[in-house]
Design a protein around this motif. Structure first.
Motif, mmCIF file in Angstrom:
data_model
loop_
_atom_site.group_PDB
_atom_site.id
_atom_site.type_symbol
_atom_site.label_atom_id
_atom_site.label_comp_id
_atom_site.label_asym_id
_atom_site.label_seq_id
_atom_site.Cartn_x
_atom_site.Cartn_y
_atom_site.Cartn_z
ATOM 1 N N GLY A 211 44.466 40.015 48.950
ATOM 2 C CA GLY A 211 43.334 39.730 49.876
ATOM 3 C C GLY A 211 42.349 40.635 49.602
ATOM 4 N N MET A 212 41.269 40.657 50.708
ATOM 5 C CA MET A 212 40.429 41.769 50.521
ATOM 6 C C MET A 212 40.744 42.869 51.509
ATOM 7 S SD MET A 212 37.019 39.584 51.121
ATOM 8 C CE MET A 212 35.900 40.705 50.721
ATOM 9 N N LEU A 213 39.854 43.998 51.112
ATOM 10 C CA LEU A 213 40.313 45.155 51.936
ATOM 11 C C LEU A 213 39.536 45.830 52.658
ATOM 12 C CD1 LEU A 213 42.422 46.899 48.776
ATOM 13 C CD2 LEU A 213 43.470 46.002 50.491
ATOM 14 N N ALA A 214 39.498 46.636 53.490
ATOM 15 C CA ALA A 214 38.408 47.001 54.456
ATOM 16 C C ALA A 214 37.487 47.903 53.761
ATOM 17 C CB ALA A 214 38.819 47.625 55.848
ATOM 18 N N ALA A 215 37.895 48.641 52.693
ATOM 19 C CA ALA A 215 37.304 49.551 51.796
ATOM 20 C C ALA A 215 37.650 49.798 50.402
ATOM 21 C CB ALA A 215 37.407 50.772 52.584
ATOM 22 N N ASP A 216 36.880 50.201 49.578
ATOM 23 C CA ASP A 216 37.436 50.140 47.967
ATOM 24 C C ASP A 216 38.629 51.128 48.061
ATOM 25 O OD1 ASP A 216 37.776 50.902 45.475
ATOM 26 O OD2 ASP A 216 35.173 50.707 45.195
ATOM 27 N N PRO A 217 39.699 50.629 47.593
ATOM 28 C CA PRO A 217 40.870 51.577 47.290
ATOM 29 C C PRO A 217 40.777 52.754 46.477
ATOM 30 C CG PRO A 217 41.216 49.488 46.566
ATOM 31 C CD PRO A 217 39.925 49.535 46.813
ATOM 32 N N ARG A 218 39.797 52.715 45.519
ATOM 33 C CA ARG A 218 39.470 53.836 44.831
ATOM 34 C C ARG A 218 38.871 55.052 45.730
ATOM 35 N NH1 ARG A 218 36.140 50.204 40.444
ATOM 36 N NH2 ARG A 218 35.367 49.719 42.420
ATOM 37 N N ILE A 219 38.260 54.566 46.655
ATOM 38 C CA ILE A 219 37.567 55.698 47.743
ATOM 39 C C ILE A 219 38.417 56.083 48.669
ATOM 40 C CG2 ILE A 219 35.594 56.185 48.878
ATOM 41 C CD1 ILE A 219 33.954 54.154 47.225
ATOM 42 N N VAL A 220 38.816 55.037 49.357
ATOM 43 C CA VAL A 220 39.970 55.307 50.788
ATOM 44 C C VAL A 220 41.179 55.080 50.158
ATOM 45 C CG1 VAL A 220 40.437 54.289 53.014
ATOM 46 C CG2 VAL A 220 37.840 54.450 52.199
ATOM 47 N N ILE A 226 42.131 43.077 55.168
ATOM 48 C CA ILE A 226 41.107 42.122 56.364
ATOM 49 C C ILE A 226 41.742 40.879 56.253
ATOM 50 C CG2 ILE A 226 39.197 40.977 56.498
ATOM 51 C CD1 ILE A 226 37.724 43.136 54.742
ATOM 52 N N GLU A 227 42.425 40.519 57.570
ATOM 53 C CA GLU A 227 43.080 39.122 57.787
ATOM 54 C C GLU A 227 42.271 38.101 57.669
ATOM 55 O OE1 GLU A 227 46.366 39.116 60.976
ATOM 56 O OE2 GLU A 227 45.516 41.281 60.977
ATOM 57 N N TYR A 228 41.159 38.171 58.509
ATOM 58 C CA TYR A 228 40.125 37.407 58.723
ATOM 59 C C TYR A 228 38.851 37.869 58.328
ATOM 60 C CZ TYR A 228 43.097 33.945 60.951
ATOM 61 O OH TYR A 228 44.378 33.126 61.119
ATOM 62 N N ILE A 262 42.085 34.103 50.230
ATOM 63 C CA ILE A 262 42.323 34.618 49.063
ATOM 64 C C ILE A 262 43.789 35.059 48.859
ATOM 65 C CG2 ILE A 262 41.647 36.836 47.862
ATOM 66 C CD1 ILE A 262 39.176 35.310 48.435
ATOM 67 N N ARG A 263 44.573 34.783 47.917
ATOM 68 C CA ARG A 263 45.929 35.093 47.900
ATOM 69 C C ARG A 263 46.388 35.687 46.511
ATOM 70 N NH1 ARG A 263 48.422 30.935 51.244
ATOM 71 N NH2 ARG A 263 50.615 31.896 50.360
ATOM 72 N N ASN A 264 47.576 36.164 46.608
ATOM 73 C CA ASN A 264 48.153 36.899 45.574
ATOM 74 C C ASN A 264 49.281 36.045 44.746
ATOM 75 O OD1 ASN A 264 49.029 38.857 43.895
ATOM 76 N ND2 ASN A 264 49.270 40.349 45.226
ATOM 77 N N THR A 265 48.938 35.702 43.664
ATOM 78 C CA THR A 265 49.975 34.958 42.848
ATOM 79 C C THR A 265 51.237 35.800 42.444
ATOM 80 O OG1 THR A 265 48.133 34.092 41.435
ATOM 81 C CG2 THR A 265 50.164 33.754 40.428
ATOM 82 N N ASN A 266 51.162 37.074 42.576
ATOM 83 C CA ASN A 266 52.580 37.637 42.166
ATOM 84 C C ASN A 266 53.077 38.180 43.517
ATOM 85 O OD1 ASN A 266 51.771 37.877 39.393
ATOM 86 N ND2 ASN A 266 50.318 39.493 39.967
ATOM 87 N N CYS A 267 52.345 37.925 44.821
ATOM 88 C CA CYS A 267 53.437 37.926 46.034
ATOM 89 C C CYS A 267 52.806 36.948 46.988
ATOM 90 C CB CYS A 267 52.743 39.392 46.753
ATOM 91 S SG CYS A 267 53.238 40.901 45.942
ATOM 92 N N PRO A 268 53.135 35.528 46.584
ATOM 93 C CA PRO A 268 52.818 34.185 47.399
ATOM 94 C C PRO A 268 53.153 34.269 48.675
ATOM 95 C CG PRO A 268 54.347 33.887 45.638
ATOM 96 C CD PRO A 268 54.372 35.284 45.487
ATOM 97 N N GLY A 290 34.471 45.934 57.727
ATOM 98 C CA GLY A 290 34.759 46.606 56.433
ATOM 99 C C GLY A 290 33.521 47.347 56.066
ATOM 100 N N VAL A 291 33.684 48.360 55.224
ATOM 101 C CA VAL A 291 32.707 49.145 54.686
ATOM 102 C C VAL A 291 32.699 49.280 53.189
ATOM 103 C CG1 VAL A 291 34.153 51.362 55.152
ATOM 104 C CG2 VAL A 291 31.813 51.639 54.981
ATOM 105 N N ALA A 292 31.318 49.177 52.758
ATOM 106 C CA ALA A 292 31.068 49.250 51.355
ATOM 107 C C ALA A 292 29.915 49.652 50.850
ATOM 108 C CB ALA A 292 31.425 47.701 50.594
ATOM 109 N N GLY A 293 29.998 50.428 49.756
ATOM 110 C CA GLY A 293 28.743 51.298 49.274
ATOM 111 C C GLY A 293 28.281 50.674 47.946
#
Ligand code: ASP
Length: 439
Positions: A211-220, A226-228, A262-268, A290-293
């Motif tokens: 799924g989508m994350l609330a921020a970029d994991p390379r930064i945070v 994000i559930e919804y 949005i789903r993960n084929t490797n963790c259905p 979320g926060v994005a830059g």
């Protein structure tokens, strides 16, 4: 009957093992009737996507160089898939046609599309579903724009009589039959078009993250999932570069009110992220989603006494940008000041000319171009009609010792955009996230 359209991305279909996982997901629920496929993606970090190999073949052919080794690599990828899936799929004829194209024509989009075309045909054979070629159902105008209504009718006509089908993603064709592709990652758009045309109850987009994350994991570190998220919030975040899903892909579903998962084929088993028209009321009030830059913006700042009483000043300023084909992103203003924020790359080759025309036509008291700015979008329905969110954002940025260069809040109040110097972007995001988004 319930209908779910499923789209699998390149990593989800990178080899036979991944294709078996995808097939397991499809077979698990008979409502998963229509399947949209990408070309095989990377099997490991160092691997090359089939689409990139095909672009390489085309570039070599256009330069009159030997494309055969690159084409052999593509063929080897598909041979391995066919062999490991124990299919009797014939690749000879397909590769003879591709080779002939490389020798005689220079059709870049055609070449790029062959990854989706072949993978989808193979997967259709594996699932025993009919194959539907988007060359006959996804229609582009001669100028390369998608003809959405004709596409909708054609997809409906092709798919409604079928209980199941596999449709290749990423491409379609113009009226004259010439293949045309979407931009990279465009199979997400095909999936959304299929969902709209078939009146699906749900569009599942299977990828390699949960799924989508609330921020970029390379930064945070370890940002929350994000559930919804609403279509509107997603638009704001993906515009700012948060990319799990192609930024144009939500429009067909949004138009038809179809939720996207949005789903993960490797963790259905992971529920992923639901993209919906409006957020469920049962959700705990969370101030931001979320926060994005995004970096690389330039601000052209114009100052002129009594600007506010000069009718048409703003229109004339923006027309100068429009005349040079430069679209503006934001336009914050004060009484006697106005800034036009644009992508730095859009100004390449015309910045001096634009500055000169502003000077000549508008006679400003001051004119400055400030480069290397980052825009940070803080997004969430929880912000609208909620006191103190802006204060918390500004406090977070100030605590990090960062100066805010511009502030902009959309009228819907679901986003606040701030500009900071590029070098401060990551720190500002971390500080905002830890104050407003952490559980
Ligand atoms: N295969 C194409 C790409 O690599 C399109 C897609 O996967 O959606 O961009």
């Amino acid at each position: 009957m319930e209908t779910i359209v499923v789209k699998f991305g390149g990593t989800s279909l990178a080899d036979a093992n991944q294709i078996r996982k995808a097939a397991g997901i499809i077979r698990e629920n008979p409502a998963r009737r229509y399947v949209v496929c990408s070309a095989p993606g990377k099997r490991s970090r160092e691997d090359v996507k089939v689409t990139d190999l095909l672009y390489r073949c085309q570039t070599l052919a256009e330069a009159g160089e030997d494309f055969q080794p690159a084409l052999d690599e593509v063929r080897a990828r598909f041979e391995e898939i066919v062999r490991d899936l124990e299919l009797s799929f014939q690749l000879d004829v397909e590769f003879a046609i591709i080779r002939e194209h490389l020798e005689t024509r220079h059709e870049r989009d055609y070449m790029a599309s062959r990854g989706e075309y072949l993978n989808s045909k193979i997967i259709a054979a594996y699932l025993c579903f009919p194959f539907v070629d988007p060359a006959e159902t996804v229609c582009f105008e001669d100028n390369g724009e998608l003809d959405t209504e004709r596409t909708n009718h054609r997809l409906f006509a092709a798919l409604a009589p079928l209980d199941n089908a596999v449709i290749a993603g990423f491409y379609g064709a113009r009226c004259d039959g010439v293949i045309h592709t979407f931009s990279r990652g465009g199979s997400d758009i095909t999936g959304s078009l299929v969902a709209r045309a078939t009146g699906a109850n749900l569009y599942e987009n299977w990828t390699d993250v949960s799924g989508m994350l609330a921020a970029d994991p390379r930064i945070v570190d370890n940002p929350r999932r994000i559930e919804y998220i609403s279509y509107q919030e997603l638009r704001e975040l993906s515009y700012m570069g948060s990319s799990v899903f192609h930024e144009d892909a939500m429009f067909p579903c949004q138009r038809a009110g179809i939720p996207i998962n949005i789903r993960n084929t490797n963790c259905p088993e992971d529920p992923g992220t639901m993209i919906v028209a409006s957020l469920p009321r049962i959700l705990p009030p969370r101030q931001i989603t979320g926060v994005a830059g995004h970096k690389g913006f330039t601000s052209i700042q114009v100052e002129k006494a009594l600007m506010n009483s000069e009718i048409g000043f703003g229109a004339r300023l923006l027309k100068i940008f429009a005349d040079h084909g430069v679209s503006f992103e934001h336009c914050p203003s004060g009484i006697d000041t106005m800034s036009v924020i644009v992508h730095g790359s859009a100004l390449a080759g015309c910045k001096d000319k634009i500055m000169q025309e502003i000077r000549e036509q508008l006679r400003p008291d001051a004119l400055i171009a400030e480069e290397h700015l980052a825009l940070i979008a803080v997004v969430g329905h929880g912000m609208s009609y909620n006191k103190g969110v802006a204060a918390a954002i500004f406090a977070a940025v100030s605590d990090a010792g960062i100066n805010i260069r511009m502030i902009d809040q959309g009228s819907s109040e679901i986003n606040i955009i701030i500009a900071v110097e590029e070098k401060d972007c990551e720190n500002a995001i971390r500080s905002i996230y830890s104050r407003l988004a952490e559980d």
